[in-house]
Design an enzyme around this catalytic site. Structure first.
Site, PDB file in Angstrom:
ATOM      1  N   TYR A 122      44.646  27.211  38.608  1.00  0.00           N
ATOM      2  CA  TYR A 122      44.841  28.653  38.648  1.00  0.00           C
ATOM      3  C   TYR A 122      46.277  28.982  38.263  1.00  0.00           C
ATOM      4  CZ  TYR A 122      40.460  28.798  41.330  1.00  0.00           C
ATOM      5  OH  TYR A 122      39.156  28.667  41.743  1.00  0.00           O
ATOM      6  N   LEU A 278      30.455  39.530  43.652  1.00  0.00           N
ATOM      7  CA  LEU A 278      30.330  40.765  42.865  1.00  0.00           C
ATOM      8  C   LEU A 278      30.160  40.468  41.381  1.00  0.00           C
ATOM      9  CD1 LEU A 278      33.059  42.947  44.654  1.00  0.00           C
ATOM     10  CD2 LEU A 278      30.621  42.713  45.168  1.00  0.00           C
ATOM     11  N   CYS A 280      31.863  38.796  38.996  1.00  0.00           N
ATOM     12  CA  CYS A 280      33.023  39.106  38.145  1.00  0.00           C
ATOM     13  C   CYS A 280      33.231  40.611  37.985  1.00  0.00           C
ATOM     14  CB  CYS A 280      32.874  38.452  36.768  1.00  0.00           C
ATOM     15  SG  CYS A 280      32.934  36.658  36.799  1.00  0.00           S
ATOM     16  N   ARG A 296      38.823  44.117  33.633  1.00  0.00           N
ATOM     17  CA  ARG A 296      38.982  42.726  33.220  1.00  0.00           C
ATOM     18  C   ARG A 296      38.191  42.435  31.945  1.00  0.00           C
ATOM     19  NH1 ARG A 296      36.718  38.372  37.294  1.00  0.00           N
ATOM     20  NH2 ARG A 296      38.020  39.606  38.701  1.00  0.00           N
TER      21      ARG A 296
END
Length: 399
Positions: A122, A278, A280, A296
């Site tokens: 990440y 959810l 994404c 996003r």
């Protein structure tokens, strides 16, 4: 591979004033024995759900009454985790500032969350550094039962990835160093590669636990057959088996968690830590009228998400979400809260990982706790009718 940790006794690293002379006179062997004794006591106490810092109240006692947070066993292990956790996927070190990351972790912790998930991949390791700094700064000496970090080695060169013994041990050591921790609670192994024998993976995970680098281990995105193989290898060679699987689970992704994993939960005690409740962001309803520029899905790296939303299946999903909104209104909650509570209705789900980029979003999602009691058989049947995708299973695994 993925990993997790519990409360680290920072006193082992930072002696109190007046103790320097005593520690300097202590032999390395004595120090090692003291550390080993602490880890043993911590492991026993943690399995009983009673490990607390001497200056802090028990997390469950101090927050559960105020927030309504529920705690469940991680699979059928003795480790208690909050039914909602906080993930750091593309946010920490990426989409949000360090200040916002600290705010989110504080809100989560004060709401009773004791499960925090991160990974070495990440933001190129930045997420682990940021989380470690926040823990040291704000949550020093706290009762932090579980922290999950991930050693998902899939993005590296061929010779630098995979779940062989070298990569598991070196990867975990790197994560611990970045987070300034001595051990983690749970280490999760990402999808096994075809080049590494299952016995090597299970032996390596057993090794890191025996060395005090982790307390438990689990799997992430493994098939039911692979999990069963790991369990069988552990039993055959007297090694430590996995206790849970990290899997995607939401309205539109149900098959694995509802038909395959329940069998493992009841047979060998492997629970589920689910992610992306959810889908994404699809289930938030913000894509009902297309893809907003600030979302996003409008970003270049997420072209795949935009295509998914704009596809025929994507439009059908939005139509179903519109119908589900009426159920949420009837229950007095939002659509995201309904979706998260729906995930938690499954008895095999130990915790659902939330992904938030701002305080208001996280606060709303945490409110799903209040919706769980409203997820009756009737409401669940209404949701199933709208979705029309309930998998066929041998038995009903709902509460």
């Amino acid at each position: 591979m993925q990993v997790s940790f519990a409360c680290t006794d920072h006193g082992l690293k930072a002696p109190r004033n007046g103790e320097h002379s005593k520690q300097n006179a202590t032999s390395p062997n004595t120090t090692s024995q003291a550390r080993a004794r602490f880890r043993t006591v911590a492991l026993i106490a943690r399995s009983l759900g009673s490990f607390t810092h001497r200056y802090h109240h028990n997390l469950k006692e101090s927050t559960a009454k105020l927030t309504g947070m529920k705690y469940r066993n991680l699979g059928k292990s003795g480790l208690r985790v909050s039914c909602l956790g906080l993930g750091t996927w593309v946010t920490f070190g990426g989409q949000i500032s360090d200040e916002v990351a600290e705010q989110l972790m504080t809100i989560a912790y004060e709401s009773g969350v004791n499960l925090f998930d991160t990974a070495e991949v990440y933001s190129g390791g930045k997420a682990e550094i940021i989380m470690g700094n926040i823990i040291k700064k704000k949550l020093h000496g706290c009762v932090l039962t579980v922290l999950t970090c991930s050693l998902a080695l899939c993005s590296r060169a061929e010779t630098e990835r995979g779940l062989n013994r070298k990569h598991i041990i070196e990867g975990l050591k790197g994560s611990l160093q970045r987070m300034q921790l001595e051990y983690v609670d749970v280490v999760f192994a990402n999808r096994p590669d075809s080049n590494t024998p299952m016995e090597e993976i299970v032996r390596a995970m057993t090794h890191v636990i025996n060395q005090g680098m982790a307390m438990y281990w689990g799997t992430s995105r493994w098939s039911a057959m692979e999990i069963m193989e790991a369990y069988s290898v552990a039993r055959q060679f007297n090694l430590i088996p996995p206790v849970c699987e990290q899997a995607e689970y939401h309205f539109f992704q149900r098959e694995k968690v509802e038909t395959q994993l329940p069998e493992l939960y009841h047979k060998i005690g492997v629970g589920v830590v689910s992610w992306s409740p959810l889908a994404c962001g699809i289930i938030t309803g913000k894509y009902e009228n297309g893809v907003p520029e600030s979302s996003r899905a409008s970003m270049k790296p997420y072209q795949w998400l935009k295509e998914k939303i704009m596809s025929e299946d994507g439009r059908k999903q939005q139509a179903k979400l519109k119908e589900l909104t009426h159920i949420a209104e009837k229950l007095g909650c939002t659509l995201p809260q309904l979706a998260i509570a729906w995930c938690l209705r499954n008895e095999g789900v130990s915790s659902v990982l939330l992904g938030s980029s701002n305080a208001s979003q996280l606060t709303e999602n945490l409110g799903a706790i209040q919706v769980i009691p409203k997820m009756t058989a009737g409401i669940t049947a209404e949701v199933d009718h709208i979705l029309g995708n309930r998998p066929h299973s041998k038995r009903d695994y709902h509460h």
